[in-house]
Design an enzyme around this catalytic site. Structure first.
Site, PDB file in Angstrom:
ATOM      1  N   HIS A 159       0.869  -1.190   0.000  1.00 28.32           N
ATOM      2  CA  HIS A 159       0.000   0.000   0.000  1.00 28.32           C
ATOM      3  C   HIS A 159       0.904   1.237   0.000  1.00 28.32           C
ATOM      4  O   HIS A 159       1.140   1.846   1.038  1.00 28.32           O
ATOM      5  CB  HIS A 159      -0.947  -0.011   1.202  1.00 28.32           C
TER       6      HIS A 159
ATOM      7  N   ASN B 237      -2.299  -2.124  -3.746  1.00 27.18           N
ATOM      8  CA  ASN B 237      -3.313  -1.072  -3.665  1.00 27.18           C
ATOM      9  C   ASN B 237      -3.076  -0.017  -4.746  1.00 27.18           C
ATOM     10  O   ASN B 237      -2.013   0.604  -4.791  1.00 27.18           O
ATOM     11  CB  ASN B 237      -3.249  -0.388  -2.291  1.00 27.18           C
ATOM     12  N   GLU B 238      -4.056   0.142  -5.618  1.00 29.80           N
ATOM     13  CA  GLU B 238      -4.131   1.251  -6.574  1.00 29.80           C
ATOM     14  C   GLU B 238      -2.877   1.501  -7.412  1.00 29.80           C
ATOM     15  O   GLU B 238      -2.225   2.551  -7.272  1.00 29.80           O
ATOM     16  CB  GLU B 238      -4.460   2.553  -5.834  1.00 29.80           C
TER      17      GLU B 238
ATOM     18  N   GLU C 277     -12.558   0.966  -0.715  1.00 36.58           N
ATOM     19  CA  GLU C 277     -12.388   2.303  -0.127  1.00 36.58           C
ATOM     20  C   GLU C 277     -13.431   3.227  -0.720  1.00 36.58           C
ATOM     21  O   GLU C 277     -13.663   3.216  -1.932  1.00 36.58           O
ATOM     22  CB  GLU C 277     -11.014   2.924  -0.451  1.00 36.58           C
TER      23      GLU C 277
ATOM     24  N   TRP D 152      -1.351  10.975   2.625  1.00 37.20           N
ATOM     25  CA  TRP D 152      -0.028  11.052   1.976  1.00 37.20           C
ATOM     26  C   TRP D 152       0.368  12.452   1.554  1.00 37.20           C
ATOM     27  O   TRP D 152       1.479  12.892   1.806  1.00 37.20           O
ATOM     28  CB  TRP D 152       0.003  10.177   0.724  1.00 37.20           C
TER      29      TRP D 152
ATOM     30  N   LYS E  61      -7.111  16.652   6.490  1.00 46.98           N
ATOM     31  CA  LYS E  61      -8.131  16.017   5.654  1.00 46.98           C
ATOM     32  C   LYS E  61      -8.524  14.726   6.356  1.00 46.98           C
ATOM     33  O   LYS E  61      -7.821  13.731   6.295  1.00 46.98           O
ATOM     34  CB  LYS E  61      -7.553  15.733   4.265  1.00 46.98           C
TER      35      LYS E  61
HETATM   36  C1  BGP Z   1      -6.586   6.232  -1.682  1.00 45.06           C
HETATM   37  C2  BGP Z   1      -5.511   5.528  -0.909  1.00 45.06           C
HETATM   38  C3  BGP Z   1      -5.583   5.721   0.559  1.00 45.06           C
HETATM   39  C4  BGP Z   1      -6.073   7.081   1.014  1.00 45.06           C
HETATM   40  C5  BGP Z   1      -7.245   7.580   0.191  1.00 45.06           C
HETATM   41  C6  BGP Z   1      -7.622   9.009   0.458  1.00 45.06           C
HETATM   42  O1  BGP Z   1      -6.114   6.549  -2.942  1.00 45.06           O
HETATM   43  O2  BGP Z   1      -5.545   4.143  -1.161  1.00 45.06           O
HETATM   44  O3  BGP Z   1      -4.338   5.348   1.069  1.00 45.06           O
HETATM   45  O4  BGP Z   1      -5.072   7.975   1.214  1.00 45.06           O
HETATM   46  O5  BGP Z   1      -7.000   7.454  -1.180  1.00 45.06           O
HETATM   47  O6  BGP Z   1      -6.781   9.862  -0.249  1.00 45.06           O
HETATM   48  P1  BGP Z   1      -6.225  11.212   0.325  1.00 45.06           P
HETATM   49  O7  BGP Z   1      -5.622  10.858   1.630  1.00 45.06           O
HETATM   50  O8  BGP Z   1      -5.225  11.659  -0.683  1.00 45.06           O
HETATM   51  O9  BGP Z   1      -7.369  12.126   0.422  1.00 45.06           O
END
Ligand code: BGP
Length: 467
Positions: free
Chosen positions: A115, A159-160, A374, A428, A434
């Site tokens: 991830h 993940n993604e 998610e 991240w 947020k």
């Molecule tokens: C997805 C990721 C997560 C999480 C989420 C929210 O893309 O798998 O790890 O971070 O998005 O995104 P953000 O935190 O950028 O709003």
């Protein structure tokens, strides 16, 4: 009254680096985020939600609020601090304890192997662009299966992939912060899909009794007008960000339509994709054996034609209206005045989730089942009287669950939903303001407070119906 399918998973999601904190504790090695975030000096991931020490409380709380599934990820660098070589026993032990705690509470763990947290030494060797990384990832996965495979029933390989490559090579807000290198992104995405396929093969050949799948972020793409040019832009972004990986996942090869567009995008961006015949042997095997698809869905995009150079501004502060996203050879994302957006400019469009679920079912009829792994709403929550009145989040999640139920009515096999996130976690590229959690985390004290959404989610899980 709208019922969910029987045995539906009402889950919540986390990821190791975003929840655990303790980035230098008990022998953990560095990921590519550690030095980068330190140098940047904006967000400190070292404590995050301190899940490393508070997991017992969090999982008990999850259970108490009706949650029967949790996404966790194994931090590769807790187990192999250098990515390969010496094993760190403290890390191995931690994940035994965490998985056992989930099982003891009846909160089924869905465990992700990667991830966004490549070990630093492998990142330096080229990350997913290097064969050493891919071999090491397969070896790490093998280690995890041998160690935890008897108790984990659901594995997620990666993940993604799209978010990883877009972050690293296109938007440039993930290390190594490269901008607009679409060919590198495509190559890395292909390599991730091959790595995923090798891990599926490894798992299936060793005849473990659990299930294995992959998580893709899948955002629908719509033309902002019905002009041919805008339609073309939407189709191109859809192929690049969605269909390229779905083809690899479920067909084991790229269709002519997809490859035609991808090659044209590569040509316009002076690049080429390198593949090996063995890649497609792995991909075909995995396409036949994969047990489930995880879909992460937050937003959809509206596109118009664009023929300039790539240009992006990432809104990482929540300053509404500041995003720019235009890609050379593809199109430009534009605001649709009829569709509300979050403060981070993510269009709130549940119809896009329903459309995507139906698209997967119709285009890849060999898919077996889907979990929405998610979905959730990032907001600047305010703690008042030990709770948060997050009605906007409840509304967001309710609309997306309704979209899932509409897809189920159309025959899509959806077996569960994981809200992002269980508690507030580190984001991240947006840091700590947020928030997504069902539980508010006061980061200074690490105290948890159930939000209004947590009570609502529990009532819904208890009744197995949409409220
Ligand atoms: C997805 C990721 C997560 C999480 C989420 C929210 O893309 O798998 O790890 O971070 O998005 O995104 P953000 O935190 O950028 O709003």
């Amino acid at each position: 009254m709208q019922k969910f399918p029987e045995k539906f998973i009402f889950g919540a999601a986390t990821a190791a680096y975003q929840a655990e904190g303790a980035t230098q504790t008990d022998g953990k090695g560095k990921t590519y985020w550690d030095d980068y975030l330190k140098e940047q000096g904006t967000f400190d991931p070292n404590t995050a939600s301190d899940f490393y020490h508070k997991y017992q409380e969090d999982i008990e709380q999850a259970h108490a609020f009706g949650i029967n599934g949790i996404r966790i990820s194994i931090a590769w660098t807790r187990i192999f601090p250098e990515g390969t070589g010496k094993v760190n026993e403290a890390g191995v032990k931690f994940y035994h304890e965490l998985i056992d705690a989930c099982l003891a509470q009846g909160v089924e763990p869905f465990v992700t192997l990667h991830h966004f947290d490549t070990p630093y030494p492998l990142y330096k060797k080229g990350d997913w662009l290097s064969s050493e990384m891919i071999d090491a990832y397969v070896a790490f996965s093998d280690f995890c299966f041998k160690e935890y495979g008897r108790k984990v029933n659901y594995w997620i390989t990666i993940n993604e992939p799209w978010s990883v490559v877009a972050g690293q090579y296109i938007i440039g807000h993930f290390p190594p912060n490269i901008h607009y290198d679409i060919p590198k992104a495509i190559q890395s995405m292909h390599n991730m899909m091959v790595a995923h396929a090798r891990v599926v093969k490894l798992y299936k050949e060793q005849a473990y009794s659990g299930e294995i799948g992959i998580v893709h972020i899948l955002e629908s793409k719509y033309p902002i007008t019905q002009s041919i040019e805008d339609q073309e832009a939407a189709a191109r972004e859809h192929i690049l960000a969605n269909q390229f990986m779905l083809d690899a996942t479920f067909n084991g090869r790229y269709s002519n339509e997809v490859m035609g567009i991808v090659e044209d995008i590569l040509m316009k961006n002076d690049g080429k994709l390198k593949t090996e015949p063995s890649d497609f042997e792995y991909l075909s095997y995995a396409a036949e054996h994969i047990d489930f698809l995880g879909i992460n869905y937050y937003a959809s995009h509206f596109l118009k034609a664009y023929d300039g150079d790539s240009l992006i501004h990432h809104n990482g502060t929540g300053e509404k209206g500041s995003s720019v996203f235009a890609l050379k050879g593809i199109g430009e994302r534009v605001n649709n005045p009829l569709i509300p957006t979050t403060d981070w400019d993510w269009p709130i469009y549940p119809q896009g989730l329903e459309d995507m679920l139906v698209f997967v079912k119709n285009t890849y009829p060999n898919y077996k089942k889907i979990y929405v792994t998610e979905n959730g709403m990032g907001d600047k929550d305010i703690l008042m009287d030990e709770t948060v009145q997050d009605d906007a989040r409840i509304d967001y999640v309710r609309q997306h669950l309704a979209a899932i139920l509409k897809a189920v009515e159309q025959g899509v096999n959806v077996q569960g939903y994981f809200i992002w996130s269980l508690m507030d976690v580190f984001s991240w590229t947006n840091g700590y303001n947020k928030r997504y959690g069902l539980f508010y985390v006061e980061f200074e004290t690490q105290q948890r407070y159930p939000k209004k959404s947590a009570y609502w989610y529990k009532a819904m899980a208890d009744k197995n119906e949409l409220l």
